[in-house]
Design a protein around this motif. Structure first.
Motif, PDB file in Angstrom:
ATOM      1  N   ALA A  54       0.856  -1.193   0.000  1.00 24.76           N
ATOM      2  CA  ALA A  54       0.000   0.000   0.000  1.00 24.76           C
ATOM      3  C   ALA A  54       0.889   1.240   0.000  1.00 24.76           C
ATOM      4  N   LEU A  55       0.457   2.285  -0.673  1.00 25.91           N
ATOM      5  CA  LEU A  55       1.257   3.505  -0.792  1.00 25.91           C
ATOM      6  C   LEU A  55       0.844   4.535   0.254  1.00 25.91           C
ATOM      7  N   ASN A  56       1.835   5.036   0.995  1.00 29.33           N
ATOM      8  CA  ASN A  56       1.622   6.032   2.031  1.00 29.33           C
ATOM      9  C   ASN A  56       1.054   7.309   1.412  1.00 29.33           C
ATOM     10  N   GLY A  57      -0.097   7.757   1.925  1.00 34.79           N
ATOM     11  CA  GLY A  57      -0.729   8.971   1.418  1.00 34.79           C
ATOM     12  C   GLY A  57      -1.591   8.751   0.187  1.00 34.79           C
ATOM     13  N   VAL A  58      -1.582   7.534  -0.365  1.00 32.69           N
ATOM     14  CA  VAL A  58      -2.394   7.205  -1.537  1.00 32.69           C
ATOM     15  C   VAL A  58      -3.464   6.184  -1.153  1.00 32.69           C
ATOM     16  N   ASP A  59      -3.021   5.074  -0.564  1.00 33.08           N
ATOM     17  CA  ASP A  59      -3.949   4.013  -0.157  1.00 33.08           C
ATOM     18  C   ASP A  59      -4.437   4.197   1.277  1.00 33.08           C
ATOM     19  N   TYR A  60      -3.760   5.021   2.052  1.00 31.34           N
ATOM     20  CA  TYR A  60      -4.160   5.341   3.429  1.00 31.34           C
ATOM     21  C   TYR A  60      -3.642   6.732   3.756  1.00 31.34           C
ATOM     22  N   ARG A  61      -4.280   7.376   4.752  1.00 37.35           N
ATOM     23  CA  ARG A  61      -3.855   8.727   5.134  1.00 37.35           C
ATOM     24  C   ARG A  61      -2.369   8.718   5.461  1.00 37.35           C
ATOM     25  N   ALA A  62      -1.695   9.779   5.012  1.00 38.38           N
ATOM     26  CA  ALA A  62      -0.242   9.844   5.138  1.00 38.38           C
ATOM     27  C   ALA A  62       0.219   9.683   6.585  1.00 38.38           C
ATOM     28  N   ASP A  85     -10.005   4.326  -2.823  1.00 42.81           N
ATOM     29  CA  ASP A  85      -9.540   4.869  -4.102  1.00 42.81           C
ATOM     30  C   ASP A  85     -10.316   4.329  -5.302  1.00 42.81           C
ATOM     31  N   GLN A  86     -11.277   3.435  -5.084  1.00 45.68           N
ATOM     32  CA  GLN A  86     -12.136   2.885  -6.122  1.00 45.68           C
ATOM     33  C   GLN A  86     -11.353   2.144  -7.196  1.00 45.68           C
ATOM     34  N   LEU A  87     -10.181   1.604  -6.814  1.00 46.02           N
ATOM     35  CA  LEU A  87      -9.381   0.772  -7.709  1.00 46.02           C
ATOM     36  C   LEU A  87      -9.426  -0.658  -7.198  1.00 46.02           C
ATOM     37  N   GLU A  89      -7.572  -3.554  -6.149  1.00 46.16           N
ATOM     38  CA  GLU A  89      -6.173  -3.780  -5.768  1.00 46.16           C
ATOM     39  C   GLU A  89      -5.972  -5.045  -4.948  1.00 46.16           C
ATOM     40  N   GLY A  90      -7.039  -5.591  -4.411  1.00 42.71           N
ATOM     41  CA  GLY A  90      -6.865  -6.730  -3.517  1.00 42.71           C
ATOM     42  C   GLY A  90      -6.353  -6.254  -2.168  1.00 42.71           C
ATOM     43  N   THR A  91      -5.920  -7.177  -1.337  1.00 40.99           N
ATOM     44  CA  THR A  91      -5.409  -6.836  -0.009  1.00 40.99           C
ATOM     45  C   THR A  91      -3.996  -6.276  -0.132  1.00 40.99           C
ATOM     46  N   GLU A  92      -3.751  -5.160   0.556  1.00 39.90           N
ATOM     47  CA  GLU A  92      -2.430  -4.523   0.527  1.00 39.90           C
ATOM     48  C   GLU A  92      -1.855  -4.468   1.935  1.00 39.90           C
ATOM     49  N   SER A  93      -0.527  -4.361   2.022  1.00 40.75           N
ATOM     50  CA  SER A  93       0.146  -4.357   3.324  1.00 40.75           C
ATOM     51  C   SER A  93       0.725  -2.988   3.662  1.00 40.75           C
ATOM     52  N   VAL A  94       0.797  -2.721   4.974  1.00 42.29           N
ATOM     53  CA  VAL A  94       1.472  -1.535   5.506  1.00 42.29           C
ATOM     54  C   VAL A  94       2.474  -2.059   6.539  1.00 42.29           C
ATOM     55  N   ILE A  95       3.750  -1.735   6.348  1.00 46.50           N
ATOM     56  CA  ILE A  95       4.807  -2.227   7.228  1.00 46.50           C
ATOM     57  C   ILE A  95       5.496  -1.044   7.878  1.00 46.50           C
TER      58      ILE A  95
END
Length: 192
Positions: A54-62, A85-87, A89-95
């Motif tokens: 997942a992208l910081n600030g794109v897929d979740y609040r920065a 984001d209405q895309l 993408e499936g499940t994404e990770s935040v590390i």
């Protein structure tokens, strides 16, 4: 010189989920907790490396790379708030990984548990997927003496639905349509 505090991270809630804004339902958030040992007399700023699919600030609040544990507190929570984001993408990770900057005056030591992972569940579904079909009988490159009766057998699968019928062709000529179980399509022997 006093011993440096050890700073670790744990997962409080490891799953977040996108929510459609129109529903009025708040997004389901994930939560990390950064903890320290030792004195809480002063605030402590901790450096985090943020990664994952997942992208910081794109897929979740920065999220900031610097997190401060306030004076008088032994921990601070970090919330991962998904952005719908209405895309698809499936499940994404935040590390989150705790790191020590390359300075001569370090103020903490990372604990053994210095890395944590949370996941964001996607609420978007893919567009209709086309069905797949395979001819099971006769085998590829089979040769037959005419006239003969052939048993045509096909397996058809639709990942996001079911297959109602299968039509068999010889070039552009239809040999027949079979409507059967949504899991296996098997034709009666066809006289060719």
């Amino acid at each position: 010189q006093p011993e440096l505090p050890r700073v670790g991270i744990q997962v409080v809630d490891g799953t977040a989920a996108e929510q459609l804004p129109a529903t009025g339902v708040a997004p389901d958030i994930a939560r990390f907790r950064i903890l320290r040992t030792g004195s809480t007399a002063q605030s402590l700023t901790v450096h985090c490396q943020i990664s994952g699919t997942a992208l910081n600030g794109v897929d979740y609040r920065a999220l900031a790379n610097l997190v401060t544990i306030p004076q008088g507190a032994a921990s601070v929570d970090i919330e991962v708030v998904p952005i719908d984001d209405q895309l698809v993408e499936g499940t994404e990770s935040v590390i989150l990984t705790l790191v020590v900057p390359n300075t001569t005056s370090n103020s903490y030591v990372p604990a053994e548990q210095n890395r944590a992972v949370a996941f964001i569940l996607d609420n978007d579904t893919p567009a209709n997927q086309p069905p797949a079909v395979a001819l099971l009988n006769p085998a590829d490159n089979s040769v037959f003496q005419a006239p003969t009766n052939l048993l045509l057998v096909a397996a058809a699968v639709d990942k996001d639905g079911w297959v109602q019928s299968v039509e068999f062709f010889d070039g552009t000529n239809s040999l027949g349509v079979v409507t059967n179980s949504p899991w296996v399509m098997e034709a009666e022997p066809l006289h060719i």
